[in-house]
Write a protein that holds these residues in place. Structure first.
Motif, PDB file in Angstrom:
ATOM      1  N   ARG A 235      40.245   5.374  -8.301  1.00 13.54           N
ATOM      2  CA  ARG A 235      38.805   5.637  -7.971  1.00 13.54           C
ATOM      3  C   ARG A 235      38.170   4.377  -7.712  1.00 13.54           C
ATOM      4  O   ARG A 235      37.416   4.489  -6.525  1.00 13.54           O
ATOM      5  CB  ARG A 235      38.152   6.662  -8.770  1.00 13.54           C
TER       6      ARG A 235
ATOM      7  N   VAL B  31      34.203   5.326  -0.217  1.00 15.12           N
ATOM      8  CA  VAL B  31      32.851   5.771  -0.539  1.00 15.12           C
ATOM      9  C   VAL B  31      31.874   5.019   0.172  1.00 15.12           C
ATOM     10  O   VAL B  31      30.760   5.829   0.721  1.00 15.12           O
ATOM     11  CB  VAL B  31      32.794   5.997  -1.940  1.00 15.12           C
TER      12      VAL B  31
ATOM     13  N   PHE C 258      24.378   9.733  -0.590  1.00 16.97           N
ATOM     14  CA  PHE C 258      25.347   9.881  -1.551  1.00 16.97           C
ATOM     15  C   PHE C 258      25.074  11.225  -2.051  1.00 16.97           C
ATOM     16  O   PHE C 258      26.317  12.000  -2.252  1.00 16.97           O
ATOM     17  CB  PHE C 258      25.162   8.758  -2.782  1.00 16.97           C
ATOM     18  N   VAL C 259      23.930  11.855  -2.300  1.00 13.47           N
ATOM     19  CA  VAL C 259      23.871  13.270  -2.763  1.00 13.47           C
ATOM     20  C   VAL C 259      24.530  14.127  -1.744  1.00 13.47           C
ATOM     21  O   VAL C 259      25.132  15.162  -2.176  1.00 13.47           O
ATOM     22  CB  VAL C 259      22.290  13.661  -2.725  1.00 13.47           C
TER      23      VAL C 259
ATOM     24  N   ARG D  78      28.374  13.886  -2.217  1.00 15.29           N
ATOM     25  CA  ARG D  78      28.627  14.418  -3.424  1.00 15.29           C
ATOM     26  C   ARG D  78      28.602  16.076  -3.451  1.00 15.29           C
ATOM     27  O   ARG D  78      29.638  16.578  -3.613  1.00 15.29           O
ATOM     28  CB  ARG D  78      27.790  13.878  -4.695  1.00 15.29           C
ATOM     29  N   SER D  79      27.730  16.483  -2.831  1.00 16.60           N
ATOM     30  CA  SER D  79      27.550  18.088  -2.892  1.00 16.60           C
ATOM     31  C   SER D  79      28.629  18.409  -1.745  1.00 16.60           C
ATOM     32  O   SER D  79      29.013  19.480  -1.870  1.00 16.60           O
ATOM     33  CB  SER D  79      26.182  18.417  -2.275  1.00 16.60           C
TER      34      SER D  79
ATOM     35  N   ALA E 175      31.345  17.047  -1.521  1.00 14.21           N
ATOM     36  CA  ALA E 175      32.695  17.113  -2.104  1.00 14.21           C
ATOM     37  C   ALA E 175      32.626  18.395  -3.035  1.00 14.21           C
ATOM     38  O   ALA E 175      33.733  18.987  -3.220  1.00 14.21           O
ATOM     39  CB  ALA E 175      32.676  16.034  -2.902  1.00 14.21           C
ATOM     40  N   MET E 176      31.850  18.697  -3.825  1.00 12.37           N
ATOM     41  CA  MET E 176      31.632  19.991  -4.845  1.00 12.37           C
ATOM     42  C   MET E 176      31.979  21.155  -3.932  1.00 12.37           C
ATOM     43  O   MET E 176      32.517  22.072  -4.311  1.00 12.37           O
ATOM     44  CB  MET E 176      30.191  19.770  -5.582  1.00 12.37           C
TER      45      MET E 176
ATOM     46  N   ILE F  55      35.060  13.146  -4.568  1.00  8.88           N
ATOM     47  CA  ILE F  55      34.140  12.324  -3.444  1.00  8.88           C
ATOM     48  C   ILE F  55      35.122  11.244  -2.699  1.00  8.88           C
ATOM     49  O   ILE F  55      34.817  11.227  -1.649  1.00  8.88           O
ATOM     50  CB  ILE F  55      33.149  11.523  -4.262  1.00  8.88           C
ATOM     51  N   GLU F  56      35.811  10.678  -3.446  1.00 13.09           N
ATOM     52  CA  GLU F  56      36.910   9.796  -2.618  1.00 13.09           C
ATOM     53  C   GLU F  56      37.479  10.475  -1.621  1.00 13.09           C
ATOM     54  O   GLU F  56      37.699   9.795  -0.555  1.00 13.09           O
ATOM     55  CB  GLU F  56      37.600   8.986  -3.563  1.00 13.09           C
TER      56      GLU F  56
END
Length: 193
Positions: free
Chosen positions: A135, A142, A161-162, A165-166, A168-169, A175-176
């Motif tokens: 990572r 990233v 970034f948010v 991240r969201s 990716a979720m 995220i990577e």
């Protein structure tokens, strides 16, 4: 609390010469349901047992097929000496438990549990470290994805970034991985931002 292993059906190689200690050890291992073999030759890399018990008083470097402190299997050491060099050698071989000589039946099971538990913990730690290192190698990707989102959406680092991240979720991916897809042009973020 860690679960203690059930050794029934396990295969153990004792790297030692036959004597009263190995005889007592083999008897106790049989009572635990362990098939134990005794040899005083180097262990073959292609025939590794479930666990290795090595005579640390007389062992030599080529006895075990793995690199120092990188055991492929749990290791316990038979030890009658207090010599620091012999203890250090056992540790270098990957021993995480000691069975003192003369062997007492009551010392065998706890040593096996300790050796297996410590080996499993070592393997988990190494896997966790490898994942974190991977990572870490992907952090520049990233960073590039965050910069790309920032430029596309005209938002700041934190908001970008948010979104990453969201995204990716929602996709249930690291995220990577999403960052690599975004930077490679294989994915877009449709999330509001």
């Amino acid at each position: 609390m860690a679960k203690t292993p059930n050794f029934t059906g396990w295969r153990v190689v004792i790297l030692a010469e036959e004597d009263a200690n190995t005889e007592k050890l083999r008897r106790q291992l049989a009572l635990l349901g362990i098939a134990a073999s005794l040899q005083w030759l180097p262990l073959a890399d292609d025939q590794l047992p479930d666990l290795v018990i090595v005579d640390a008083d007389r062992g030599w470097d080529e006895l075990l097929p793995w690199a120092r402190r990188k055991p492929a299997r749990p290791v316990a050491a038979l030890l009658g000496s207090e010599a620091p060099g012999r203890i250090a050698w056992a540790i270098d071989c990957g021993a995480t438990a000691f069975i003192p000589k003369p062997v007492a039946a009551s010392t065998i099971y706890p040593a096996l549990v300790l050796a297996v538990t410590a080996h499993e913990q070592r393997m988990e730690d190494e896997a966790r470290i490898a994942k974190l290192e991977e990572r870490l190698k992907l952090r520049p990707i990233v960073f590039a994805a965050v910069n790309q989102i920032k430029a596309d959406r005209r938002i700041d680092d934190e908001q970008a970034f948010v979104l990453l991240r969201s995204g990716a979720m929602r996709r249930r991916m690291p995220i990577e991985q999403l960052a690599a897809l975004l930077v490679g042009g294989l994915e877009t973020l449709s999330e509001a931002g």
